[in-house]
Design an enzyme around this catalytic site. Structure first.
Site, PDB file in Angstrom:
ATOM      1  N   SER A  90       0.819  -1.212   0.000  1.00  0.00           N
ATOM      2  CA  SER A  90       0.000   0.000   0.000  1.00  0.00           C
ATOM      3  C   SER A  90       0.851   1.260   0.000  1.00  0.00           C
ATOM      4  O   SER A  90       0.334   2.363   0.147  1.00  0.00           O
ATOM      5  CB  SER A  90      -0.918  -0.007   1.221  1.00  0.00           C
ATOM      6  OG  SER A  90      -0.168  -0.265   2.383  1.00  0.00           O
ATOM      7  N   THR A  98      -1.516   3.704   4.669  1.00  0.00           N
ATOM      8  CA  THR A  98      -0.512   4.718   4.363  1.00  0.00           C
ATOM      9  C   THR A  98       0.461   4.803   5.516  1.00  0.00           C
ATOM     10  O   THR A  98       0.060   4.618   6.666  1.00  0.00           O
ATOM     11  CB  THR A  98      -1.242   6.073   4.237  1.00  0.00           C
ATOM     12  OG1 THR A  98      -2.041   6.019   3.069  1.00  0.00           O
ATOM     13  CG2 THR A  98      -0.300   7.240   4.178  1.00  0.00           C
ATOM     14  N   THR A 141       2.090   7.030   0.211  1.00  0.00           N
ATOM     15  CA  THR A 141       1.129   5.952  -0.040  1.00  0.00           C
ATOM     16  C   THR A 141       1.006   5.650  -1.528  1.00  0.00           C
ATOM     17  O   THR A 141       1.332   6.489  -2.370  1.00  0.00           O
ATOM     18  CB  THR A 141      -0.267   6.389   0.484  1.00  0.00           C
ATOM     19  OG1 THR A 141      -1.148   5.274   0.465  1.00  0.00           O
ATOM     20  CG2 THR A 141      -0.888   7.485  -0.343  1.00  0.00           C
ATOM     21  N   ARG A 150      -6.803   9.469  -9.537  1.00  0.00           N
ATOM     22  CA  ARG A 150      -7.380   9.731  -8.217  1.00  0.00           C
ATOM     23  C   ARG A 150      -6.261  10.083  -7.227  1.00  0.00           C
ATOM     24  O   ARG A 150      -5.220   9.427  -7.170  1.00  0.00           O
ATOM     25  CB  ARG A 150      -8.136   8.499  -7.722  1.00  0.00           C
ATOM     26  CG  ARG A 150      -8.774   8.653  -6.327  1.00  0.00           C
ATOM     27  CD  ARG A 150      -7.879   8.179  -5.201  1.00  0.00           C
ATOM     28  NE  ARG A 150      -8.536   8.186  -3.906  1.00  0.00           N
ATOM     29  CZ  ARG A 150      -7.918   7.955  -2.755  1.00  0.00           C
ATOM     30  NH1 ARG A 150      -6.628   7.694  -2.741  1.00  0.00           N
ATOM     31  NH2 ARG A 150      -8.579   7.992  -1.618  1.00  0.00           N
ATOM     32  N   VAL A 151      -6.496  11.137  -6.465  1.00  0.00           N
ATOM     33  CA  VAL A 151      -5.537  11.535  -5.438  1.00  0.00           C
ATOM     34  C   VAL A 151      -6.282  11.577  -4.110  1.00  0.00           C
ATOM     35  O   VAL A 151      -7.381  12.130  -4.030  1.00  0.00           O
ATOM     36  CB  VAL A 151      -4.930  12.921  -5.765  1.00  0.00           C
ATOM     37  CG1 VAL A 151      -4.070  13.421  -4.612  1.00  0.00           C
ATOM     38  CG2 VAL A 151      -4.102  12.851  -7.048  1.00  0.00           C
ATOM     39  N   GLY A 152      -5.690  10.981  -3.093  1.00  0.00           N
ATOM     40  CA  GLY A 152      -6.317  10.976  -1.773  1.00  0.00           C
ATOM     41  C   GLY A 152      -5.807  12.114  -0.914  1.00  0.00           C
ATOM     42  O   GLY A 152      -5.310  13.131  -1.408  1.00  0.00           O
ATOM     43  N   ASP A 153      -5.913  11.920   0.381  1.00  0.00           N
ATOM     44  CA  ASP A 153      -5.500  12.962   1.325  1.00  0.00           C
ATOM     45  C   ASP A 153      -3.990  13.014   1.532  1.00  0.00           C
ATOM     46  O   ASP A 153      -3.448  14.050   1.928  1.00  0.00           O
ATOM     47  CB  ASP A 153      -6.169  12.710   2.686  1.00  0.00           C
ATOM     48  CG  ASP A 153      -5.786  11.342   3.254  1.00  0.00           C
ATOM     49  OD1 ASP A 153      -5.784  10.354   2.482  1.00  0.00           O
ATOM     50  OD2 ASP A 153      -5.481  11.259   4.458  1.00  0.00           O
ATOM     51  N   THR A 196      -4.666   8.444   8.132  1.00  0.00           N
ATOM     52  CA  THR A 196      -4.696   7.277   7.260  1.00  0.00           C
ATOM     53  C   THR A 196      -6.151   6.862   7.105  1.00  0.00           C
ATOM     54  O   THR A 196      -7.005   7.269   7.880  1.00  0.00           O
ATOM     55  CB  THR A 196      -3.827   6.135   7.845  1.00  0.00           C
ATOM     56  OG1 THR A 196      -3.862   5.015   6.954  1.00  0.00           O
ATOM     57  CG2 THR A 196      -4.290   5.706   9.215  1.00  0.00           C
ATOM     58  N   GLY A 197      -6.408   6.088   6.090  1.00  0.00           N
ATOM     59  CA  GLY A 197      -7.787   5.648   5.868  1.00  0.00           C
ATOM     60  C   GLY A 197      -8.378   6.271   4.627  1.00  0.00           C
ATOM     61  O   GLY A 197      -7.664   6.618   3.690  1.00  0.00           O
ATOM     62  N   HIS A 198      -9.672   6.438   4.656  1.00  0.00           N
ATOM     63  CA  HIS A 198     -10.461   6.838   3.502  1.00  0.00           C
ATOM     64  C   HIS A 198     -10.214   8.321   3.186  1.00  0.00           C
ATOM     65  O   HIS A 198     -10.795   9.223   3.787  1.00  0.00           O
ATOM     66  CB  HIS A 198     -11.919   6.586   3.891  1.00  0.00           C
ATOM     67  CG  HIS A 198     -12.870   6.620   2.765  1.00  0.00           C
ATOM     68  ND1 HIS A 198     -14.134   6.112   2.867  1.00  0.00           N
ATOM     69  CD2 HIS A 198     -12.756   7.110   1.515  1.00  0.00           C
ATOM     70  CE1 HIS A 198     -14.758   6.282   1.724  1.00  0.00           C
ATOM     71  NE2 HIS A 198     -13.938   6.887   0.896  1.00  0.00           N
ATOM     72  N   GLY A 199      -9.309   8.550   2.222  1.00  0.00           N
ATOM     73  CA  GLY A 199      -8.794   9.894   1.977  1.00  0.00           C
ATOM     74  C   GLY A 199      -9.850  10.928   1.642  1.00  0.00           C
ATOM     75  O   GLY A 199      -9.738  12.096   2.045  1.00  0.00           O
TER      76      GLY A 199
HETATM   77  C1  SD4 Z   1      -5.748   7.500   0.546  1.00  0.00           C
HETATM   78  N1  SD4 Z   1      -5.419   7.881   2.900  1.00  0.00           N
HETATM   79  O1  SD4 Z   1      -5.190   7.479  -0.541  1.00  0.00           O
HETATM   80  C2  SD4 Z   1      -4.941   7.132   1.772  1.00  0.00           C
HETATM   81  C3  SD4 Z   1      -4.991   5.666   1.966  1.00  0.00           C
HETATM   82  C4  SD4 Z   1      -4.789   5.220   3.348  1.00  0.00           C
HETATM   83  O2  SD4 Z   1      -5.157   3.695   4.983  1.00  0.00           O
HETATM   84  O3  SD4 Z   1      -4.252   5.812   4.179  1.00  0.00           O
HETATM   85  N2  SD4 Z   1      -5.283   4.132   3.735  1.00  0.00           N
HETATM   86  O4  SD4 Z   1      -6.928   7.759   0.694  1.00  0.00           O
END
Ligand code: SD4
Length: 332
Positions: free
Chosen positions: A86, A188, A206, A216-219, A239-242
């Site tokens: 990841s 991440t 990440t 696509r770009v996350g947080d 971390t998680g759902h960006g």
């Molecule tokens: C994202 N926050 O691209 C990242 C992924 C992540 O645990 O951290 N997942 O959304």
């Protein structure tokens, strides 16, 4: 074994080995006293791989080095590890089979550098640092980011390992080419550190959500969302759902809550509560969502909090390097 269960199992084993209680064990506000001196050195990072990353960062911090150098060195270890699916090399690709990486870095003087949707470069965090130090800009994306990295001498590499490619091909069979937000397909490394001189820095890197849409770009590369540092106050990473973290500019929010006097753990909890409120207002599906925040203040107090169980982080002080489970708002 899927990665999330591996994380859970790893953290439980580590906690058991160290006779740790879950986060409540040090959750009493103010109980987690600074390890030494003016609070540092101290380094924290997300997830199980944070243990090894902290060790690498400690090679810098333990010798009195700078937090900025420590966080870059720490997360590079995970970026280079093909077993970590990841982050960096070996990261899961997007739905077109392309590995696209996001990263950012921030130092004690609010210098920032960030890179998004970068392909073929194993160490996006070092590209982010080069953007910070060598350009008048703070964020480069896609082709332009690659061009810059190559000009800087970063080698062009194939980041798609046979294992990640096989997983992507398997996913293609049932996915209908639709990205699926799945709490088991993204993790991440966010790392925040306080050095012996009392300065804070952070890094976040990440491969983002597995099988995401191309582009696509996350947080994680968004300063304020995936990472924020204010040397007067503290540092936070997510971390998680960006998409959900960006919606509330999560890491900046956590730092601002610490500025108001909140303990790092309380600040992380409040940010997660706000995200949950927004979820509920939008009637969005919580089933596959996970969010975790990690924060450290200038005094060396720290904490983390998640939407759901399963989030853990590693803390390296002058005494030890340990993995801690966080509390969460919701059950699974
Ligand atoms: C994202 N926050 O691209 C990242 C992924 C992540 O645990 O951290 N997942 O959304």
């Amino acid at each position: 074994m899927n990665s999330r269960r591996y994380f859970l199992k790893g953290s439980l084993l580590a906690a058991a080995a160290l006779s740790l209680k879950p986060l409540q064990g040090f959750a009493g506000l103010g109980k987690n006293k600074p390890a030494a001196g003016a609070g540092g050195p101290l380094v924290l990072s997300t997830w199980r791989f944070g243990i090894q990353a902290n060790e690498a960062a400690w090679e810098v911090l333990g010798k009195g080095g700078k937090a900025l150098d420590a966080v870059e060195k720490g997360v590079r270890l995970v970026e280079a590890d093909p077993a970590e699916r990841s982050v960096g090399y070996g990261g899961r690709p997007d739905r077109d089979g392309r590995v696209t990486l996001d990263a950012c870095i921030m130092d004690q003087d609010a210098n920032i550098g960030s890179v998004a949707c970068l392909e073929h470069i194993k160490h996006p965090i070092s590209v982010a640092r080069a953007i910070m130090e060598k350009t008048p800009h703070v964020l480069l994306v896609g082709e332009g980011a690659l061009q810059f990295a190559l000009e800087q001498g970063f080698p062009k590499e194939n980041l798609l390992t046979p294992e990640s490619e096989a997983e992507w091909r398997e996913w293609l069979k049932t996915s209908k080419y639709e990205p699926i937000v799945n709490i088991e397909n993204h993790d991440t490394i966010g790392m925040i550190a306080l050095d012996a001189a009392g300065n804070l820095s952070g890094a976040c890197t990440t491969s983002g959500m597995a099988f995401k849409m191309h582009g696509r770009v996350g947080d994680s590369p968004i300063i304020g969302a995936g990472l924020y540092v204010d040397n007067e106050v503290g540092a936070a990473t997510a971390t998680g759902h960006g998409e959900e973290v960006i919606r509330v500019v999560g890491s900046h929010l956590v730092v601002e809550l610490m500025r108001q006097g909140k303990h790092p753990q309380a600040a992380c909890k409040e940010a997660v509560e706000l995200i949950l409120q927004k979820f509920k207002k939008r009637g969005a599906d919580l089933k596959s969502a996970q969010i975790g925040f990690l924060a450290l203040n200038k005094q060396g107090q720290y904490g983390g909090f998640a939407l759901k169980p399963g989030f853990n982080f590693a803390v390296h002080s002058t005494q030890n390097n340990r993995l801690l489970d966080t509390d969460s708002l919701l059950p699974w």
